[in-house]
Design a protein around this motif. Structure first.
Motif, short mmCIF file in Angstrom:
data_model
loop_
_atom_site.label_atom_id
_atom_site.label_comp_id
_atom_site.label_asym_id
_atom_site.label_seq_id
_atom_site.Cartn_x
_atom_site.Cartn_y
_atom_site.Cartn_z
N MET A 210 -16.17 -31.34 22.13
CA MET A 210 -16.41 -32.51 22.85
C MET A 210 -15.81 -32.36 24.29
N VAL A 211 -14.74 -32.02 24.52
CA VAL A 211 -13.90 -31.95 25.72
C VAL A 211 -14.60 -30.75 26.78
N ALA A 212 -15.03 -29.42 26.30
CA ALA A 212 -15.77 -28.56 27.08
C ALA A 212 -17.10 -29.08 27.57
N ALA A 213 -17.61 -30.11 26.67
CA ALA A 213 -19.14 -30.55 27.35
C ALA A 213 -18.95 -31.65 28.16
N SER A 214 -17.84 -32.64 27.94
CA SER A 214 -17.70 -33.61 28.75
C SER A 214 -17.03 -33.07 30.18
N ARG A 215 -16.13 -32.21 30.29
CA ARG A 215 -15.60 -31.78 31.52
C ARG A 215 -16.67 -30.89 32.46
N THR A 216 -18.01 -30.56 31.78
CA THR A 216 -19.00 -29.80 32.38
C THR A 216 -19.95 -30.66 32.72
N ALA B 32 -6.72 -39.79 22.45
CA ALA B 32 -7.21 -38.63 23.19
C ALA B 32 -8.58 -38.49 23.52
N PHE B 33 -9.30 -39.30 22.78
CA PHE B 33 -10.98 -39.50 23.04
C PHE B 33 -10.86 -40.39 24.36
N ALA B 34 -10.11 -41.64 24.43
CA ALA B 34 -10.15 -42.42 25.69
C ALA B 34 -9.79 -41.69 27.03
N ALA B 35 -8.84 -40.85 26.70
CA ALA B 35 -8.48 -40.16 28.21
C ALA B 35 -9.73 -39.09 28.44
N GLU B 36 -10.51 -38.71 27.85
CA GLU B 36 -11.55 -37.87 28.19
C GLU B 36 -13.05 -38.67 28.16
N SER B 37 -12.97 -40.10 28.03
CA SER B 37 -14.00 -40.84 28.23
C SER B 37 -15.21 -40.64 26.92
N HIS C 59 -16.71 -22.22 24.48
CA HIS C 59 -17.75 -21.65 24.62
C HIS C 59 -19.24 -22.40 24.20
N ILE C 60 -19.22 -22.78 23.05
CA ILE C 60 -20.32 -23.64 22.64
C ILE C 60 -20.31 -25.13 23.50
N GLY C 61 -19.44 -25.92 23.56
CA GLY C 61 -19.61 -27.08 24.54
C GLY C 61 -20.30 -26.89 25.76
N SER C 62 -19.61 -25.68 26.74
CA SER C 62 -20.08 -25.23 27.86
C SER C 62 -21.62 -24.73 27.81
N SER D 81 -7.48 -27.73 23.59
CA SER D 81 -8.77 -28.35 24.27
C SER D 81 -8.32 -28.16 25.89
N SER D 82 -8.63 -26.79 26.15
CA SER D 82 -7.91 -26.23 27.39
C SER D 82 -9.19 -25.85 28.21
N ALA D 83 -10.49 -26.38 27.94
CA ALA D 83 -11.58 -26.17 28.58
C ALA D 83 -11.55 -26.49 30.10
#
Length: 322
Positions: free
Chosen positions: A45-51, A73-78, A259-262, A294-296
């Protein structure tokens, strides 16, 4: 960017220990580092969100300290959670041991994420333009697999569904696995997982069988090979080996999730599949140079990495010609 990523997998709390090597049976090791972090589906989820994607979570979180930790943690990544917390269970956890060669070993304990019903998932609705993702972990739990498979099968035909079978694919009853694969739009797995589904063979044969015999509605399959990159086969028969990038890895935990999220994020904004795979390879390469699952990287970091690599390749080519 069109639509959202609706993640219907699971999230857990990771307890990460850094060690020089795994201890022998009956022996003990003192870790050189420790961290408590959000893990499981959170990494994807983090990878998809950050991209660039808007991400919502349709799985179940617990009502104890682990669930509270994950919600923060979810809230910090919206990332919004669509379902109410379990009133009777906390979220599960996973002990991750990262050795000096950057490899990892896991021991997990399921919690609220392992129990799903269609009633619980009633608030989870996918709309036109959304992408839906699930992993094999949620399908491996006896308390969630049937409801999740029913929910996936009921998805409207115009909603892309992405599936990652994960290392526990052998623990998923074949009848359930076949139902989910039959609805899969994009399958992303590693070579071991591909062979577990489709039998032995080289990567080209595996990808062909996955599409022809297991994922008849899929647009394509991605078979990941870690630092070597990935192999992509599309429904029209076109294939490409997309090479990875050479980096100094310090932690491979979460690289597949990144890889999958991005990859999904790139596809969702119209990037062609082979190009999206290269983008995902870059994201995964960057992630293994950082500590934590979660280092995406974000989109800007990936684009800068790719531009630098392209410039270096061009300069190297000119030197060879000179």
């Amino acid at each position: 960017m069109s639509g959202r990523l609706v993640h219907i997998g699971s999230a857990v709390v990771d307890y990460v220990y850094r060690i020089d090597a795994l201890p022998a049976p009956g022996a003990e090791k003192t870790a050189s580092g420790f961290a408590q972090v959000a893990g499981g589906g959170f990494n994807m989820m983090v990878a998809a969100s950050r991209t660039g994607m808007t991400v919502v979570f349709g799985g179940q979180l617990g009502s104890g300290p682990n669930g509270d930790f994950l919600r923060a943690a979810f809230a910090a990544e919206s990332i919004e959670t669509l379902t109410p917390a379990s009133p009777v269970m906390d979220s599960g956890n996973c002990v991750a041991m990262i050795s000096s060669d950057a490899e990892r070993t896991f021991v997990s304990w399921p919690g609220a994420e392992s129990v799903l019903s269609l009633d619980m998932m009633a608030p989870v609705q996918a709309s036109a333009g959304d992408w839906v993702f699930a992993s094999g972990y949620t399908l491996s739990y006896s308390g969630s697999r049937d409801a999740l498979a029913d929910w996936i099968e009921a998805l409207p035909a115009n909603i892309p569904f992405v599936f990652d079978p994960t290392p526990v694919v052998a623990d998923i009853p074949r009848a359930v696995l076949d139902r989910v694969l039959a609805r899969t739009t994009w399958l992303s797995c590693n070579t071991t997982e591909a062979a577990e589904i489709a039998g032995l063979g080289d990567v080209e044969a595996l990808a062909a069988r996955l599409l022809s015999s297991h994922c008849p509605k899929a647009e394509g399959v991605v078979i990941r090979a870690g630092a070597k990159g990935c192999f992509v086969r599309l429904a029209d028969g076109s294939t490409k080996t997309v090479p990875g990038f050479k980096v100094d890895a310090i932690d491979t935990n979460g690289a597949g999730d990144t890889h999958i999220g991005s990859f999904v994020s790139a596809l969702s904004r119209g990037v062609p599949a082979f190009e999206a795979a290269r983008y995902a390879n870059a994201a995964a390469a960057l992630s293994v140079t950082r500590h934590g699952g979660s280092s995406a990287p974000n989109n800007e970091e990936i684009q800068e990495f790719l531009s630098h690599h392209d410039r270096s390749s061009t300069a190297h080519g000119r030197k060879q010609e000179a």
